[in-house]
Every structure is written in structure tokens, then in C-alpha cells.
Design a protein around this motif. Structure first.
Motif, PDB file in Angstrom:
ATOM      1  N   TRP A 212       0.851  -0.717  -0.111  1.00 27.28           N
ATOM      2  CA  TRP A 212       0.265   0.307   0.177  1.00 27.28           C
ATOM      3  C   TRP A 212       0.893   1.141  -0.419  1.00 27.28           C
ATOM      4  N   VAL A 213       0.596   2.681  -0.523  1.00 24.58           N
ATOM      5  CA  VAL A 213      -0.775   2.257  -0.973  1.00 24.58           C
ATOM      6  C   VAL A 213      -0.136   2.963  -2.753  1.00 24.58           C
ATOM      7  N   THR A 214      -0.464   2.303  -3.909  1.00 26.43           N
ATOM      8  CA  THR A 214       0.267   2.593  -4.930  1.00 26.43           C
ATOM      9  C   THR A 214      -0.614   3.013  -6.229  1.00 26.43           C
ATOM     10  N   ASN A 215      -0.734   3.985  -6.305  1.00 27.92           N
ATOM     11  CA  ASN A 215      -1.433   4.764  -7.211  1.00 27.92           C
ATOM     12  C   ASN A 215      -1.406   5.154  -8.263  1.00 27.92           C
ATOM     13  N   GLU A 216       0.572   6.105  -9.081  1.00 27.78           N
ATOM     14  CA  GLU A 216       0.508   6.129  -9.447  1.00 27.78           C
ATOM     15  C   GLU A 216       0.589   4.587 -11.651  1.00 27.78           C
ATOM     16  N   PRO A 217      -0.259   4.926 -11.811  1.00 29.07           N
ATOM     17  CA  PRO A 217       0.157   3.819 -12.834  1.00 29.07           C
ATOM     18  C   PRO A 217       1.169   3.175 -13.448  1.00 29.07           C
ATOM     19  N   ARG A 218       2.638   3.424 -13.450  1.00 36.14           N
ATOM     20  CA  ARG A 218       3.796   2.345 -13.209  1.00 36.14           C
ATOM     21  C   ARG A 218       4.078   1.896 -11.863  1.00 36.14           C
ATOM     22  N   GLU A 219       3.243   2.171 -11.221  1.00 33.14           N
ATOM     23  CA  GLU A 219       3.699   1.315  -9.374  1.00 33.14           C
ATOM     24  C   GLU A 219       2.276   0.516  -9.520  1.00 33.14           C
ATOM     25  N   VAL A 220       1.407   0.591  -9.687  1.00 34.16           N
ATOM     26  CA  VAL A 220       0.095   0.049  -9.859  1.00 34.16           C
ATOM     27  C   VAL A 220       0.803  -1.111 -10.562  1.00 34.16           C
ATOM     28  N   ALA A 221       0.675  -1.141 -11.726  1.00 34.20           N
ATOM     29  CA  ALA A 221       1.687  -2.587 -12.602  1.00 34.20           C
ATOM     30  C   ALA A 221       2.564  -3.324 -12.337  1.00 34.20           C
ATOM     31  N   HIS A 222       3.539  -2.653 -11.568  1.00 36.66           N
ATOM     32  CA  HIS A 222       5.406  -3.019 -10.520  1.00 36.66           C
ATOM     33  C   HIS A 222       3.779  -3.796  -9.861  1.00 36.66           C
ATOM     34  N   TRP A 223       3.039  -3.283  -8.973  1.00 37.71           N
ATOM     35  CA  TRP A 223       2.635  -4.647  -8.090  1.00 37.71           C
ATOM     36  C   TRP A 223       1.526  -5.064  -8.572  1.00 37.71           C
ATOM     37  N   LEU A 224       0.659  -4.807  -8.927  1.00 37.47           N
ATOM     38  CA  LEU A 224       0.239  -6.273  -9.951  1.00 37.47           C
ATOM     39  C   LEU A 224       1.441  -7.691 -10.146  1.00 37.47           C
ATOM     40  N   ALA A 225       2.391  -6.788 -10.761  1.00 38.49           N
ATOM     41  CA  ALA A 225       2.893  -8.158 -11.054  1.00 38.49           C
ATOM     42  C   ALA A 225       4.077  -8.737 -10.447  1.00 38.49           C
ATOM     43  N   GLN A 226       3.994  -8.458  -8.793  1.00 42.36           N
ATOM     44  CA  GLN A 226       4.908  -8.811  -7.816  1.00 42.36           C
ATOM     45  C   GLN A 226       3.990 -10.274  -7.284  1.00 42.36           C
ATOM     46  N   PRO A 227       4.623 -10.683  -6.469  1.00 46.18           N
ATOM     47  CA  PRO A 227       4.295 -12.156  -5.978  1.00 46.18           C
ATOM     48  C   PRO A 227       3.291 -11.654  -4.341  1.00 46.18           C
ATOM     49  N   VAL A 228       2.673 -10.820  -4.440  1.00 46.58           N
ATOM     50  CA  VAL A 228       1.869 -10.591  -3.299  1.00 46.58           C
ATOM     51  C   VAL A 228       0.326 -10.856  -3.690  1.00 46.58           C
ATOM     52  N   ARG A 229      -1.072 -11.162  -2.327  1.00 47.31           N
ATOM     53  CA  ARG A 229      -1.547 -10.890  -2.385  1.00 47.31           C
ATOM     54  C   ARG A 229      -2.562  -9.934  -2.856  1.00 47.31           C
ATOM     55  N   GLN A 230      -2.294  -9.028  -2.664  1.00 47.53           N
ATOM     56  CA  GLN A 230      -2.853  -7.155  -2.535  1.00 47.53           C
ATOM     57  C   GLN A 230      -2.106  -6.617  -2.566  1.00 47.53           C
ATOM     58  N   ILE A 231      -2.738  -5.234  -3.536  1.00 45.06           N
ATOM     59  CA  ILE A 231      -2.388  -4.161  -3.006  1.00 45.06           C
ATOM     60  C   ILE A 231      -3.858  -3.367  -2.632  1.00 45.06           C
ATOM     61  N   THR A 232      -3.044  -2.070  -2.283  1.00 44.88           N
ATOM     62  CA  THR A 232      -4.876  -1.388  -1.849  1.00 44.88           C
ATOM     63  C   THR A 232      -4.518   0.387  -2.199  1.00 44.88           C
ATOM     64  N   THR A 233      -5.123   0.775  -3.031  1.00 49.12           N
ATOM     65  CA  THR A 233      -4.641   1.944  -3.709  1.00 49.12           C
ATOM     66  C   THR A 233      -6.144   2.938  -3.911  1.00 49.12           C
TER      67      THR A 233
END
Length: 250
Positions: A212-233
Motif C-alpha cells: 500500500w498505497v499504490t496509485n501511479e500507473p507504473r507503480e500499480v502495474a509493478h505491484w500487480l506483477a509482484q508475488p503479493v496477495r493484494q494491493i491497496t490503492t
């Protein structure tokens, strides 16, 4: 698939922690909603992020010194006539949705825990039989340990940033302490997680880790590609589109 949680509903799209924002979030295609609770002086639970009314309402002063009646008559900024919602109202709104409900326990304006807030939250969740969908969260591990004593089957999450890691002696002892809470998800502030992802994965595993908290397009795309359960945005609309494969805005 990485879960997407709308932070304070979706505070970059609609007034944060508002019924308007929560209603609109239901149609975006996310898996979870995150929101915050404080306690009134007479023991009511309301949904608001700050311990002070100043930033998000047309009033000022600490939340915890007002009665429930006073708080629910306090209008939110940029939300028309809408006032601070009760926890009951928010749970009712989400009663028929499939969303996970990430409910964060806050402390008062002096950083003190609200007496009995964990028990009142647990009872509110149990009354609606939401134990499977509610994830009770806090920055304070002791509050989550109290939740588990009151309700051993409760789903729980602890948020972690540099400050809270420092208070537990650093990132390694912090992760070890939180790993010892059975099945506890740990949501780590994104810049801290960037530095510690291999360690966090080793201690917790993918299914217990969030960013958390991922808001910018690049960082959202980055964290969606990582081995994590969830992102908060704050931009769940953007996150859903990126996950669907739509090009991110430049």
C-alpha cells in the motif's frame, strides 16, 4: 491474481470513507474495500480516517470527544449533505456485495486506543455473520491480538511502515512478530516493501503479503506483477484496467 482493495473507498475518485464512494466502488470490479473506524465518546463506531474532524468534514476537533449523534450530523466535505457514516450503515451497504471488508481500527487524537473498540467491532461483524468477509486491521499488533482473543477465527491484517517497524525493533523483528500471529496478513508500505520484498516473502509467503498505497500507473502495474496477495490503492479504477491488460496512461 493480485487482489485490489479500494483505499478509504476510493479517495482519489470520491469523498473518502463516504457512502457515495462505497456505493460507486461496488461497480468497479475490485475484490476488497478498506475503510477506517473511530469511536464516539458514548461508544458508537463511525467510519472516518483522521482522529480529527478538520480535514474531511465541515467541523473541527477530535472525533473521540463527540457523541454518536453529533458525529452522524457532521457533514463531509465535497459530499453534498452526506454526513459521517456509522459502521452499521457501511456494513449494511456492503451486506449483499462479495467484497472483502478491510476495517481498520484507529486510535484517538492522542494516539491512545479507544477502550473496548475491538469488542464492539467484533460484535458488529458477528451480528451480520460477516466473519468470512471481514478482515480486521490495525497498525498496532496488540489490537489485532486482542481481536484474536475475542474471536479466534477472525481474519486479521496488520499494516506496517517504517515508523511501526522501528517501534518493533526494525523490519526483521517486526516481520517475525507479525508472522507469529496465525494467518495474519501484513500490508507493507510500498517503498518499505520495495527494499524488503525478498525478506518479507521468506518470512510470510505471498498469501500473507500486501502493498500500500499504490496509485501511479507504473507503480500499480509493478505491484500487480509482484508475488503479493493484494494491493491497496486510491485509484482502484486504474488498477482494475491495468490488471485487465488495458494500457496505463503515460
Amino acid at each position: 491474481m493480485v487482489f485490489i482493495a479500494g483505499h478509504r473507498g476510493a479517495r482519489d475518485l470520491w469523498p473518502e470513507n463516504s457512502l457515495l464512494g462505497f456505493r460507486n466502488l461496488c461497480g468497479l470490479g475490485v475484490e476488497a474495500v478498506e475503510f477506517d473506524i473511530h469511536q464516539s465518546v458514548d461508544g458508537g463506531l463511525v467510519v472516518i480516517h483522521d482522529p480529527l474532524l478538520d480535514r474531511t468534514t465541515h467541523d473541527a476537533g477530535p472525533v473521540g470527544v463527540r457523541t454518536l449523534k453529533q458525529l452522524t450530523a457532521t457533514r463531509l466535505r465535497e459530499a453534498g449533505e452526506e454526513c459521517i457514516p456509522t459502521l452499521d450503515a457501511v456494513l449494511d451497504l456492503f451486506s449483499d456485495s462479495p467484497l472483502e471488508l478491510h476495517i481498520e481500527i484507529k486510535t484517538d487524537a492522542l494516539g491512545n486506543p479507544y477502550p473496548g473498540i475491538e469488542g464492539r467491532l467484533v460484535e458488529a461483524v458477528k451480528r451480520r455473520r460477516l466473519e468470512r468477509r471481514a478482515v480486521l486491521t490495525c497498525f498496532v499488533p496488540g489490537a489485532i491480538e486482542t481481536v484474536r482473543r475475542l474471536c479466534p477465527q477472525a481474519r486479521v491484517l496488520v499494516s506496517l511502515d517504517r515508523r511501526s517497524a522501528e517501534m518493533m525493533g526494525g523490519i526483521s523483528p517486526a516481520l517475525d512478530r507479525l508472522a507469529a500471529i496465525p494467518d495474519c496478513i501484513v500490508a507493507v508500505e510500498k517503498s518499505l516493501l520495495s527494499l524488503t520484498l525478498p525478506l518479507a516473502l521468506k518470512v510470510l509467503g505471498r498469501e500473507r503479503l500486501g502493498a500500500w498505497v499504490t496509485n501511479e500507473p507504473r507503480e500499480v502495474a509493478h505491484w500487480l506483477a509482484q508475488p503479493v496477495r493484494q494491493i491497496t490503492t486510491d485509484r482502484p479504477d486504474l488498477a482494475v484496467n491495468i490488471r485487465r491488460g488495458m494500457p496505463a496512461p503515460s
